[in-house]
Write an enzyme that holds these catalytic residues in place. Structure first.
Site, PDB file in Angstrom:
ATOM      1  N   TYR A   5       2.639   1.515  -3.758  1.00 57.25           N
ATOM      2  CA  TYR A   5       1.904   1.685  -4.662  1.00 57.25           C
ATOM      3  C   TYR A   5       1.117   3.224  -4.694  1.00 57.25           C
ATOM      4  O   TYR A   5       0.826   3.675  -5.691  1.00 57.25           O
ATOM      5  CB  TYR A   5       0.898   0.592  -4.286  1.00 57.25           C
ATOM      6  N   HIS A   6       0.659   3.464  -3.309  1.00 53.75           N
ATOM      7  CA  HIS A   6       0.004   4.675  -3.383  1.00 53.75           C
ATOM      8  C   HIS A   6       1.097   5.883  -3.714  1.00 53.75           C
ATOM      9  O   HIS A   6       0.542   6.721  -4.430  1.00 53.75           O
ATOM     10  CB  HIS A   6      -0.350   4.907  -1.789  1.00 53.75           C
ATOM     11  N   HIS A   7       2.415   5.944  -3.224  1.00 63.48           N
ATOM     12  CA  HIS A   7       3.237   6.771  -3.753  1.00 63.48           C
ATOM     13  C   HIS A   7       3.531   7.067  -4.892  1.00 63.48           C
ATOM     14  O   HIS A   7       3.531   8.170  -5.784  1.00 63.48           O
ATOM     15  CB  HIS A   7       4.534   6.778  -2.892  1.00 63.48           C
ATOM     16  N   LEU A  61       0.662  -1.331   0.065  1.00 64.23           N
ATOM     17  CA  LEU A  61      -0.313  -0.097   0.114  1.00 64.23           C
ATOM     18  C   LEU A  61       0.828   1.215  -0.033  1.00 64.23           C
ATOM     19  O   LEU A  61       0.664   2.203  -0.655  1.00 64.23           O
ATOM     20  CB  LEU A  61      -1.049  -0.022   1.267  1.00 64.23           C
ATOM     21  N   VAL A  94       0.078   8.052  -7.022  1.00 64.58           N
ATOM     22  CA  VAL A  94      -0.255   9.391  -6.908  1.00 64.58           C
ATOM     23  C   VAL A  94       0.592  10.436  -7.776  1.00 64.58           C
ATOM     24  O   VAL A  94       0.029  11.518  -8.181  1.00 64.58           O
ATOM     25  CB  VAL A  94      -0.253   9.878  -5.344  1.00 64.58           C
TER      26      VAL A  94
END
Length: 279
Positions: A144-146, A141, A149
């Site tokens: 993947y989020h970084h 998470l 985004v």
């Protein structure tokens, strides 16, 4: 309040980003390589004494870094959120979300902070470096989020997606709170601050719910607009697809994290004497 941004030229920032779009690829690939190879490198640097992870200098660097990001998010929040609320009061929610507004997006003080918000997604990758230096492996998470985004924000700003104003307002608000929480934990108040962790995750989930609804609505408007007609929402089909996939995947991942961390009962530790085993 911020007179130095009155002459902000968001079009110049957009041109810079478009002319150097290859840099986005280098950043993303380099970041993924860091996630992949970083843990092994840090283990070698740490040695048997964890000299890097236990360093007082690292702790102070983490505190300063998180306070800087919290302050940045706060100043962005107090400009972008009121600007978006004013737009809603003047135009209504749907027109505020979907209407084209070049002046606000690229020329205003809110536009300045939206531009800085987008550019800040690159230095925010340093979060992962600090995680690695503490001897921790970044969970899926986190990285993947970084990386998603970073890519989505870059594309959304260059594409002049109208819903970006809301996305920036939400993210700046959540990050102001979240990075302050991280700073306080690094200062030694982790036990005190820990009780606020579920509420921060709930804020993140709320952000993803709103983002999922908005991107789904904008995608619906884009795909149901007749050929040749004015777009029902100032969002490209490519950005609409990216937004739906990104926000819905975040909603699933953050919800799963919340359930695993706070909602589901922890598995009891097995009693070693239970099956007649000696201790």
């Amino acid at each position: 309040m911020f007179p130095y941004v009155e002459d902000y030229d968001g079009y110049a920032v957009k041109r810079l980003m478009l002319e150097n779009v290859d840099v986005l690829g280098y950043l993303s690939l380099g970041y993924l390589a860091l996630v992949w190879k970083g843990p092994a490198v840090v283990r070698r640097l740490n040695g048997e004494t964890n000299r890097v992870s236990n360093s007082g200098l690292l702790r102070y660097a983490i505190i300063v870094w998180n306070l800087l990001l919290s302050a940045f998010s706060f100043f962005g929040m107090i400009v972008v959120v009121p600007a978006f609320l004013t737009r809603i009061s003047q135009r209504g929610m749907l027109r505020a979300l979907c209407g084209n507004n070049d002046e606000m997006f690229y020329r205003s003080s809110a536009g300045f902070w939206i531009g800085m918000f987008v550019l800040s997604k690159a230095p925010e990758l340093v979060d992962t470096m600090f995680l690695l230096l503490q001897g921790k492996t970044p969970p899926f998470l986190h990285w993947y989020h970084h990386v998603t985004v970073l890519i989505f924000s870059w594309h959304t700003y260059c594409d002049h997606t109208s819903t970006m104003v809301l996305f920036a307002a939400m993210n700046l608000t959540v990050h102001f709170i979240m990075y302050f929480y991280f700073a306080m934990c690094a200062c030694g108040f982790k036990k005190t601050m820990r009780k606020f962790a579920p509420f921060i995750t709930m804020l993140q989930i709320l952000q993803m719910v709103v983002g999922s609804l908005v991107t789904t609505y904008s995608a619906y408007k884009v795909y149901t607009t007749p050929e040749g007609a004015a777009p029902g929402c100032h969002v490209s089909r490519a950005n609409a697809r990216m937004g739906v996939i990104m926000y819905m995947s975040y909603l699933y991942l953050f919800s799963e994290m919340f359930l695993n961390s706070y909602a589901r009962p922890k598995k009891p530790v097995a009693d070693p004497t239970a099956a007649g085993k000696k201790v």
